[in-house]
Design an enzyme around this catalytic site. Structure first.
Site, PDB file in Angstrom:
ATOM      1  N   ALA A  14       0.678  -1.259  -0.037  1.00  0.00           N
ATOM      2  CA  ALA A  14       0.031  -0.088   0.093  1.00  0.00           C
ATOM      3  C   ALA A  14       0.792   1.068   0.079  1.00  0.00           C
ATOM      4  CB  ALA A  14      -0.842  -0.011   1.151  1.00  0.00           C
ATOM      5  N   SER A 147      -4.038 -10.489 -12.694  1.00  0.00           N
ATOM      6  CA  SER A 147      -3.632  -9.800 -14.309  1.00  0.00           C
ATOM      7  C   SER A 147      -4.108 -10.909 -15.340  1.00  0.00           C
ATOM      8  CB  SER A 147      -2.283  -9.850 -14.143  1.00  0.00           C
ATOM      9  OG  SER A 147      -1.855  -9.213 -15.506  1.00  0.00           O
ATOM     10  N   TYR A 170       6.269 -13.797 -13.738  1.00  0.00           N
ATOM     11  CA  TYR A 170       5.461 -13.057 -13.383  1.00  0.00           C
ATOM     12  C   TYR A 170       3.750 -13.763 -13.925  1.00  0.00           C
ATOM     13  CZ  TYR A 170       1.910  -8.948 -13.491  1.00  0.00           C
ATOM     14  OH  TYR A 170       0.738  -8.253 -13.405  1.00  0.00           O
TER      15      TYR A 170
END
Length: 272
Positions: A14, A147, A170
């Site tokens: 964050a 994603s 990834y």
């Protein structure tokens, strides 16, 4: 779910990008936001920035390096000790295809491929450790920031020792998040705890993205915040969204056998 001003929400990663903007958005809606990051200085700067935008924002800082399983455990223990209930866990922290380390394969503190460790394994363990406080606050939610970039997991080379690329690392870590989401939804059915995953937006202007930005950060915040706050999603679980639209993940996410193998591997890698 309870009114926003009564909710406690943990957002990992964050202190930058989507996570930082999401924390500000949720604080502005009245929630108590648990702000996680790796660096105390950036954490304090993030909270000062949010408080400047949202006077009276209720924020708590938690530092942990998610590349360390021990620190993930410490983070979960600290949150559980200080909060009897957790209304939402947003597993947002992650590493992109090329940062850090360029194209070189890297390992976590525990010897696991770095992107698999940070993007997936840390969230797997943190979620499992926080399930008691999520259950105690039910109805509650788990939101995994994944994603559209996904690649199937090769269980003969999960750590990509033989065939490494940052993009593949990834993409497989992001598919693993969706596989975990589907598993969680089945496990938690009937408990009041839901689990969903999303692709927030394409190529937002964050340090994680090396391509030319194609979406505004606000698009990703809107899509992610929707999974946290929208009452229309109270009973929705085990889904993958492209922004605000329902979508399909890669086929392996819906393969019970593959999910079982991933679950067993993850439990083994995170066991003490």
């Amino acid at each position: 779910m309870r009114p926003m001003e009564q909710r406690t929400i943990l957002v990992t990663g964050a202190t930058d990008g989507l996570g930082r903007a999401l924390a500000a958005d949720l604080a502005g809606r009245g929630a108590t936001v648990l702000v996680h990051g790796r660096d105390d200085g950036r954490g304090q700067a993030t909270m000062e920035e949010i408080r400047a935008r949202v006077p009276g924002a209720r924020l708590h800082w938690y530092r942990a390096d998610l590349a360390s399983i021990d620190q993930v455990r410490e983070l979960a223990a600290a949150v559980a000790a200080e909060h009897k209930g957790l209304d939402t866990l947003v597993n947002n922290a992650g590493i992109g295809t090329t940062v850090p380390g360029g194209g070189a394969r890297q390992e976590s503190a525990d010897g696991h491929e770095l992107r698999f460790a940070v993007n997936y394994l840390a969230g797997f363990l943190l979620t499992r450790l926080l399930l008691p406080v999520l259950r105690s606050a039910a109805p509650s939610r788990i939101v995994n920031v994944s994603s559209l970039g996904q690649a199937p997991i090769d269980f003969d080379d999960v750590m990509l020792v033989k065939d490494y690329s940052g993009v593949r690392a990834y993409c497989q870590s992001k598919l693993a998040q969706v596989m975990f989401t589907v598993d969680l939804a089945e496990e938690l059915a009937g408990t009041g705890v839901t689990a969903n995953a999303l692709h927030p937006a394409t190529y937002m202007p964050t340090k994680m993205v090396v391509a030319t930005p194609a979406s505004e950060l606000s698009e990703g915040v809107e899509a992610t915040s929707r999974l946290v706050t929208d009452p229309a999603l109270d009973e929705v679980s085990g889904r993958f969204f492209d922004g605000t639209r329902p979508a399909q993940a890669l086929e392996q996410a819906y393969d019970p056998g593959a999910r079982a193998r991933l679950r067993e591997l993850s439990e083994s890698l995170t066991a003490r």
